[in-house]
Design a protein around this motif. Structure first.
Motif, PDB file in Angstrom:
ATOM      1  N   UNK A 150       5.081  10.231 -15.291  1.00 39.85           N
ATOM      2  CA  UNK A 150       6.476  10.142 -14.846  1.00 39.85           C
ATOM      3  C   UNK A 150       6.670  10.902 -13.534  1.00 39.85           C
ATOM      4  N   UNK A 151       6.036  12.092 -13.446  1.00 41.96           N
ATOM      5  CA  UNK A 151       6.145  12.868 -12.225  1.00 41.96           C
ATOM      6  C   UNK A 151       5.518  12.135 -11.049  1.00 41.96           C
ATOM      7  N   UNK A 152       4.393  11.448 -11.323  1.00 40.67           N
ATOM      8  CA  UNK A 152       3.712  10.687 -10.270  1.00 40.67           C
ATOM      9  C   UNK A 152       4.612   9.560  -9.762  1.00 40.67           C
ATOM     10  N   UNK A 153       5.308   8.904 -10.686  1.00 42.01           N
ATOM     11  CA  UNK A 153       6.211   7.816 -10.291  1.00 42.01           C
ATOM     12  C   UNK A 153       7.342   8.336  -9.428  1.00 42.01           C
ATOM     13  N   UNK A 154       7.885   9.483  -9.820  1.00 43.86           N
ATOM     14  CA  UNK A 154       8.977  10.070  -9.034  1.00 43.86           C
ATOM     15  C   UNK A 154       8.492  10.460  -7.646  1.00 43.86           C
ATOM     16  N   UNK A 155       7.266  10.987  -7.590  1.00 39.05           N
ATOM     17  CA  UNK A 155       6.712  11.390  -6.289  1.00 39.05           C
ATOM     18  C   UNK A 155       6.535  10.180  -5.372  1.00 39.05           C
ATOM     19  N   UNK A 156       5.983   9.108  -5.946  1.00 42.73           N
ATOM     20  CA  UNK A 156       5.765   7.888  -5.154  1.00 42.73           C
ATOM     21  C   UNK A 156       7.092   7.319  -4.677  1.00 42.73           C
ATOM     22  N   UNK A 157       8.087   7.339  -5.573  1.00 44.04           N
ATOM     23  CA  UNK A 157       9.398   6.806  -5.196  1.00 44.04           C
ATOM     24  C   UNK A 157      10.023   7.640  -4.078  1.00 44.04           C
ATOM     25  N   UNK A 158       9.844   8.958  -4.162  1.00 40.88           N
ATOM     26  CA  UNK A 158      10.446   9.845  -3.166  1.00 40.88           C
ATOM     27  C   UNK A 158       9.724   9.786  -1.833  1.00 40.88           C
ATOM     28  N   UNK A 159       8.434   9.428  -1.853  1.00 37.86           N
ATOM     29  CA  UNK A 159       7.635   9.425  -0.620  1.00 37.86           C
ATOM     30  C   UNK A 159       7.095   8.029  -0.327  1.00 37.86           C
ATOM     31  N   UNK A 160       7.834   7.021  -0.715  1.00 36.08           N
ATOM     32  CA  UNK A 160       7.361   5.636  -0.574  1.00 36.08           C
ATOM     33  C   UNK A 160       7.023   5.291   0.876  1.00 36.08           C
ATOM     34  N   UNK A 161       7.922   5.634   1.810  1.00 31.71           N
ATOM     35  CA  UNK A 161       7.718   5.205   3.188  1.00 31.71           C
ATOM     36  C   UNK A 161       6.440   5.762   3.799  1.00 31.71           C
ATOM     37  N   UNK A 162       6.188   7.090   3.735  1.00 33.98           N
ATOM     38  CA  UNK A 162       4.923   7.576   4.319  1.00 33.98           C
ATOM     39  C   UNK A 162       3.690   7.050   3.592  1.00 33.98           C
ATOM     40  N   UNK A 179       3.345   4.046   2.191  1.00 32.62           N
ATOM     41  CA  UNK A 179       3.152   2.671   2.668  1.00 32.62           C
ATOM     42  C   UNK A 179       2.530   2.674   4.061  1.00 32.62           C
ATOM     43  N   UNK A 180       3.048   3.539   4.933  1.00 34.34           N
ATOM     44  CA  UNK A 180       2.514   3.613   6.298  1.00 34.34           C
ATOM     45  C   UNK A 180       1.044   4.042   6.266  1.00 34.34           C
ATOM     46  N   UNK A 181       0.741   5.053   5.454  1.00 39.92           N
ATOM     47  CA  UNK A 181      -0.642   5.542   5.373  1.00 39.92           C
ATOM     48  C   UNK A 181      -1.569   4.469   4.820  1.00 39.92           C
ATOM     49  N   UNK A 182      -1.133   3.750   3.778  1.00 43.02           N
ATOM     50  CA  UNK A 182      -1.972   2.691   3.176  1.00 43.02           C
ATOM     51  C   UNK A 182      -2.210   1.562   4.174  1.00 43.02           C
ATOM     52  N   UNK A 183      -1.169   1.168   4.884  1.00 45.71           N
ATOM     53  CA  UNK A 183      -1.311   0.099   5.875  1.00 45.71           C
ATOM     54  C   UNK A 183      -2.258   0.530   6.983  1.00 45.71           C
ATOM     55  N   UNK A 184      -2.125   1.776   7.435  1.00 41.97           N
ATOM     56  CA  UNK A 184      -3.004   2.274   8.491  1.00 41.97           C
ATOM     57  C   UNK A 184      -4.444   2.357   8.050  1.00 41.97           C
ATOM     58  N   UNK A 185      -4.664   2.803   6.794  1.00 44.11           N
ATOM     59  CA  UNK A 185      -6.032   2.907   6.270  1.00 44.11           C
ATOM     60  C   UNK A 185      -6.686   1.528   6.174  1.00 44.11           C
ATOM     61  N   UNK A 186      -5.949   0.541   5.638  1.00 43.41           N
ATOM     62  CA  UNK A 186      -6.488  -0.826   5.532  1.00 43.41           C
ATOM     63  C   UNK A 186      -6.779  -1.404   6.906  1.00 43.41           C
ATOM     64  N   UNK A 187      -5.895  -1.123   7.873  1.00 42.70           N
ATOM     65  CA  UNK A 187      -6.108  -1.600   9.241  1.00 42.70           C
ATOM     66  C   UNK A 187      -7.393  -1.006   9.814  1.00 42.70           C
ATOM     67  N   UNK A 188      -7.584   0.293   9.619  1.00 46.20           N
ATOM     68  CA  UNK A 188      -8.778   0.964  10.156  1.00 46.20           C
ATOM     69  C   UNK A 188     -10.059   0.418   9.525  1.00 46.20           C
ATOM     70  N   UNK A 189     -10.031   0.283   8.194  1.00 44.26           N
ATOM     71  CA  UNK A 189     -11.228  -0.210   7.485  1.00 44.26           C
ATOM     72  C   UNK A 189     -11.512  -1.656   7.888  1.00 44.26           C
ATOM     73  N   UNK A 190     -10.446  -2.475   7.952  1.00 48.10           N
ATOM     74  CA  UNK A 190     -10.633  -3.881   8.339  1.00 48.10           C
ATOM     75  C   UNK A 190     -11.217  -4.016   9.723  1.00 48.10           C
ATOM     76  N   UNK A 191     -10.735  -3.210  10.658  1.00 51.49           N
ATOM     77  CA  UNK A 191     -11.259  -3.258  12.025  1.00 51.49           C
ATOM     78  C   UNK A 191     -12.705  -2.797  12.065  1.00 51.49           C
TER      79      UNK A 191
END
Length: 643
Positions: A1-13, A15-27
């Motif tokens: 439950x705490x993990x879900x709350x953390x993800x909800x509270x920090x969703x934007x960073x 998402x940005x970090x995951x997108x950047x990581x996938x972009x780097x690995x893909x490149x």
């Protein structure tokens, strides 16, 4: 439950970090290992992760009939994937998401003044209940309860000191630089800090009714309210963004070049143009709030930036608003009798000069308690409603009382008529002022005092001279405005000689004397008719007509005053005139800042368009420059936080 709350509270960073990581690995996979299929999949996944929220916002804005920035980015990303430009699609979405995150972080800093105000609100209060002291949540304190404020503690309520003496740091609320001494009878405000000495305070306003809470609400409303420039730009963006879509489609139809068409969608994002004005205005409102200046909203901030004339009320604005009797002179009547008669006539008056006359009479100027005189003041006499004053004689109630607006009062006592007021009041009643008395009044007025005539049964018998000290900062404030090219004017109901003396002392050349409230309003209208953008500085209540007529009404000493905080276009929480030129300067700086941000946004789009035509700008580069322009206007706007 705490993990879900953390993800909800920090969703934007996240998402940005995951997108950047996938972009780097893909490149990396595509460039270094030449695994094209895996690279394409990772890049498409990066675009999907980073673009989900963007596409969702685009869908909702399209449903409401608006083509926004999110729509342009979504179209560009989808189009890039369709034509096989996976790197461009993933890079555009990642950069846009990163830009949104950085924009949200930096915009939050522009609202730091509001966060600081919220942190001022104390959580608990020590209250005396049933003979015991208990600690309760500050919001649960009831008006009328006694609150104990220990040294170093925050004051939890608005109230009046009943016991103790201390210095209070009021800078968090009013912006005053020096601590203010407080003792029995003085007001204190929630959120201020008790420096030394315990205080007992009777709560007058608690919870959401305190001055601090009203300030917080005002700052919230002001930061949300749109300025005219913001409204114009939003209206422009409503048509500009669909025009970019049409331009991109037209370019593809003519050239057949899908990459160029999609690049136009990316560089056409009006992000810097839309975000530039709001960040400047929010920063300025926050900066002003920290200095003890409340602005009603962006509209009034923009108007204040055009001010070229400031009109000052005299009493309570250029002066301290603490008039005191400087001299009493009777002619054919004892001085004491003149003062007592004036006090009876003024007893029911709410005018500030009446307070000074009553205070002098109650102090027993030369009068022994219990003495009755033909002048009309009786102490310890049956029927007196006021009862004995602790500092001196009682002032009896008049039998009849009438206020003559802007001129004085007329009362009856012991069958005799008492008139107290200025020359206009005497003229209305057909009373002539003997030359000796007139000469004496002129002398007092030339010294900067207000001469109040006292007449008994149609005969002028004396003059009560009242002095109100100038505020120490008055001349500096006037000089600061004049140095920036702002014209200053003084409007007062006082006579011409007193007005001239005060105007000369503070350095104002243009003054208008003997004005009734409606005549002050007419003076403001005449200044506006001359083409001036006028600010009127007054107390927020007595000068209501002129404050309302001015382009910007500025209320002095608004802390603790509901009416001033709620109705003034600009409210100075402390009686500090130096805040006036500072507020005008901040408003002018904000207008320049908004213009700079608009220029940066327009120049960026122009250069990017030229780059696309020249073939030098591609999608990812275009988005990078777009994000850079957005951050640049935000940082430029945030400079106002340090004004």
């Amino acid at each position: 439950m705490n993990a879900k709350r953390y993800v909800r509270a920090h969703r934007q960073p996240i998402v940005v970090a995951a997108s950047g990581l996938l972009l780097s690995v893909g490149w990396t996979v595509g460039t270094l290992h030449d695994v094209a299929l895996l690279s394409a999949g990772l890049l498409i996944l990066a675009a999907a992760v980073g673009g989900y929220d963007v596409a969702k916002k685009a869908f909702y804005t399209l449903r409401s009939g608006t083509v926004g920035i999110n729509t342009l980015v979504t179209l560009a990303a989808v189009g890039a994937i369709v034509i096989g430009e996976y790197w461009e699609a993933a890079a555009v979405v990642f950069l846009f998401s990163l830009g949104n995150y950085l924009e949200a972080r930096t915009m939050a800093k522009t609202r730091s003044a509001l966060e600081e105000l919220l942190e001022l609100a104390p959580d608990t209060a020590i209250v005396r209940r049933d003979g015991e002291t208990v600690e309760v949540p500050a919001r649960e304190v009831e008006p009328g309860e006694t609150v104990i404020v220990k040294p170093g503690a925050k004051v939890p309520v608005d109230g009046e000191v009943t016991d103790g003496e201390s210095a209070i740091d009021q800078s968090p609320v009013t912006g005053e630089s020096a601590p203010v001494r407080k003792s029995a009878g003085d007001e204190v405000y929630a959120g201020t800090i008790n420096q030394a000495g315990a205080l007992e305070v009777v709560a007058t306003d608690t919870g959401r009714d305190t001055t601090l809470e009203r300030i917080i609400r005002r700052v919230e409303e002001a930061q949300e309210a749109q300025a005219p420039t913001e409204t114009i730009i939003e209206r422009f963006a409503r048509y500009y963004t669909p025009a970019i879509v049409v331009l991109a489609v037209g370019t593809y139809a003519i050239t057949g070049n899908a990459v160029t068409s999609l690049t136009l969608l990316v560089i056409g994002c009006p992000g810097a143009l839309v975000i530039g004005p709001p960040v400047s205005i929010v920063s300025a409102i926050g900066s002003a709030a920290r200095s003890g200046v409340l602005l009603k909203g962006g509209e009034h901030l923009e108007t204040a930036g055009k001010i070229d004339c400031v009109a000052f009320d005299k009493t309570g604005t250029l002066t301290k608003g603490e008039p005191a009797v400087a001299n009493v002179d009777g002619f054919g009547v004892a001085d004491d009798d003149v003062l007592r008669s004036a006090a009876i006539a003024e007893k029911k008056s709410e005018h500030h000069l009446a307070d000074a006359i009553l205070a002098a009479a109650r102090a027993g100027e030369g009068t022994a308690r219990g003495t009755a005189t033909d002048g009309g003041v009786v102490t310890d006499r049956a029927g007196d409603s006021a009862g004995p004053e602790p500092d001196g004689p009682t002032v009896s109630d008049p039998e009849a009382f009438d206020v003559v607006a802007g001129k004085g009062v007329v009362a009856r006592y012991d069958g005799r008529t008492i008139a107290v007021g200025n020359r206009a009041l005497l003229a209305d009643r057909g009373l002539e002022v003997p030359s000796e008395i007139a000469a004496h009044a002129r002398e007092r007025e030339a010294a900067g005092e207000t001469a109040v005539y006292v007449a008994l049964e149609g005969e002028v018998v004396g003059v009560v001279s009242i002095r109100d000290e100038l505020r120490p900062a008055a001349s500096d404030a006037v000089a600061a405005l004049e140095d920036t090219g702002v014209r200053t004017v003084m409007l007062t109901g006082d006579n011409e000689r007193t007005a001239r003396s005060v105007a000369e002392a503070v350095g104002i050349e243009d003054y208008r004397a003997e004005l009734l409230p409606e005549e002050k309003r007419d003076a403001i209208e005449s200044l506006r008719a001359e083409g001036h953008v006028v600010a009127m500085v007054g107390d927020g209540i007595n000068d209501a007509p002129s404050l309302a007529t001015a382009d910007v009404g500025v209320a002095m000493g608004a802390a603790g005053t509901d009416a001033a905080i709620e109705t003034a276009d600009m409210a100075l929480l402390a009686d500090d005139l130096e805040r006036v030129p500072e507020a005008v300067g901040l408003s002018k700086a904000t207008r320049r800042n908004v213009s700079e941000n608009v220029a940066i946004a327009v120049a960026t789009v122009g250069l990017l368009l030229a780059g696309v035509v020249a073939g030098a700008v591609h999608m990812a580069a275009g988005m990078l420059l777009h994000i850079a322009s957005v951050l640049l206007v935000i940082l430029n706007g945030m400079r106002l936080l340090r004004y």
